[in-house]
Write an enzyme that holds these catalytic residues in place. Sequence first.
Site, PDB file in Angstrom:
ATOM      1  N   LYS A  80      49.796   4.263  -7.086  1.00  0.00           N
ATOM      2  CA  LYS A  80      50.069   3.768  -8.443  1.00  0.00           C
ATOM      3  C   LYS A  80      51.518   3.323  -8.555  1.00  0.00           C
ATOM      4  CE  LYS A  80      49.658   5.311 -13.290  1.00  0.00           C
ATOM      5  NZ  LYS A  80      49.336   6.459 -14.170  1.00  0.00           N
ATOM      6  N   SER A 155      45.844   5.754 -17.672  1.00  0.00           N
ATOM      7  CA  SER A 155      46.688   4.659 -17.247  1.00  0.00           C
ATOM      8  C   SER A 155      46.557   4.309 -15.766  1.00  0.00           C
ATOM      9  CB  SER A 155      48.160   5.001 -17.537  1.00  0.00           C
ATOM     10  OG  SER A 155      48.543   6.146 -16.798  1.00  0.00           O
ATOM     11  N   SER A 179      45.222  10.537 -17.414  1.00  0.00           N
ATOM     12  CA  SER A 179      45.276   9.238 -16.742  1.00  0.00           C
ATOM     13  C   SER A 179      44.709   9.174 -15.339  1.00  0.00           C
ATOM     14  CB  SER A 179      46.716   8.736 -16.692  1.00  0.00           C
ATOM     15  OG  SER A 179      47.035   8.166 -17.921  1.00  0.00           O
TER      16      SER A 179
HETATM   17  N1  GLN Z   1      46.092   8.155 -22.517  1.00  0.00           N
HETATM   18  C1  GLN Z   1      47.162   9.100 -22.567  1.00  0.00           C
HETATM   19  C2  GLN Z   1      48.395   8.456 -23.134  1.00  0.00           C
HETATM   20  O1  GLN Z   1      48.314   7.321 -23.460  1.00  0.00           O
HETATM   21  C3  GLN Z   1      47.433   9.657 -21.229  1.00  0.00           C
HETATM   22  C4  GLN Z   1      48.322   8.861 -20.364  1.00  0.00           C
HETATM   23  C5  GLN Z   1      48.602   9.520 -19.060  1.00  0.00           C
HETATM   24  O2  GLN Z   1      47.967  10.508 -18.705  1.00  0.00           O
HETATM   25  N2  GLN Z   1      49.586   9.013 -18.367  1.00  0.00           N
HETATM   26  O3  GLN Z   1      49.419   9.049 -23.253  1.00  0.00           O
END
Ligand code: GLN
Length: 476
Positions: A80, A155, A179
């Site tokens: 990532k 994400s 994420s």
């Molecule tokens: N969807 C969550 C957020 O927007 C989690 C994001 C993540 O785990 N990096 O913060």
Amino acid sequence: MTPIAQLTIADIRKGLKEKTFSAQELATEALRFAEAENPKTNAYLRLAPERATAQAKRVDEALAKGLDPGPLAGVPVAVKDVIVTRGLKTTCGSRLLAEYVPPYDATVVARLEHAGGLIIGKTNCDEFAMGSSNENSAFGPVRNPVALDRVPGGSSGGSAAVVAQGTAVVSLGSDTGGSIRQPASFCGVVGVTPTYGRVSRYGLVAFASSLDHVGPLARNVSDAATLLQVIAGRDAMDMTSAEAPVPDYQAALTGDVRGLRIGLPKQYFDGLAADTANHIYKAVDGLKRSGCEVKEVSLPNTEYAISAYYIICTAEASSNLARYDGVRYTTRSSETPTLIDMYRNTRGEGFGTECKRRIMLGTYVLSHGYYDAYYLKAQRVRALITQDFHRAFEEVDALITPVSPFPAFRLGEKLADPLEMYLSDIYTITGDLAGIPCMSVPCGTTAEGLPVGMQILTKHFDESGMFRIAYAHEHP
Ligand code: GLN
């Protein structure tokens, strides 16, 4: 040769040993396939042909000398783009870092290359890992390889998509509020968020430091366990990384779950769509037949999780993102009449809407007079949520829940309503708030053919227990 899209780590180990293929042939084929498939999904932001090929050559040389090239020898891995790679651009899905070339490798990157893994590319993600759909990337959204009109989740959408598409065998993602698990469930792959402190965060670009985790995505439980084995363990470069010894995760993959006690937290099933719930109940029935005991448990503070999470994560993000100032790392605005203009214009032009929203929210909840009312209170709620888990684990060995209230949604469907997007994290953020290990395993598809994931959570540092259940579910 088995198509690259179906290879497992075990297949690669066998193929290299029996000289069915060389690591260099694997690298060439993986890169060719990734380049051909990527226009469909936009999952890779860039491939790393030179790095992958040089590493494959080292693996082949080690093999020729009769040396052990490591547990990930020749395995194409995607990383990532919030995890830094020396000499290889790392953008965090942000315009601000569009040209940033890190001078060092994250610990996880160094470990996976030390184990013989081939980094074949960096994957697309929501800007600074903020999002649930991968639509917040400055470099365009990722499409779900299972259904190209749908989001892959976020994400770590790119890291889930490449594994589902088969353009990488395994990948690394990051998880702050879901994420890794949510995109894994949307794309039909396995995604693991280890215990907080199990895996070094050195070289993971910070979003919310007390919640950020690095973890693996894979097409099966065994491959995920192998990748975790390689990256886990104490790292002197990260003071929050734990001293706890790392057990042999493969030893837990026996299929034997007799006598294990599984809890179903009732708050996670109230009002859950029947399509998702039925798949999970069916999987739980399977585990029951294999000898697990199943009972209902209660995690009473679950309803406060979203509010607490979005206060804590925005507070930490507002502080962590202060470093992108036009002086360090960043692409600087061309409009810089004064120093203040330089800061303002660089950040104004560089950050996308979601990052700006979170910086404003976070700055607000930390500001004088509001700190106690919001931030401190959220930390107290976080302690209560953690206590809920501790109590539940006095009664059961593991918890099983849904990962997401719904399967992959259509691109654009939730973009207009940030709150609706935040609510989609309800089942995943509690695990991050408590810092316990949690993972998503595929457990069926909806009538429309969309993957559904099941979440397994265990006590701090009991990744083995979690893998044991996941593997038994995968091998009924
Ligand atoms: N969807 C969550 C957020 O927007 C989690 C994001 C993540 O785990 N990096 O913060």
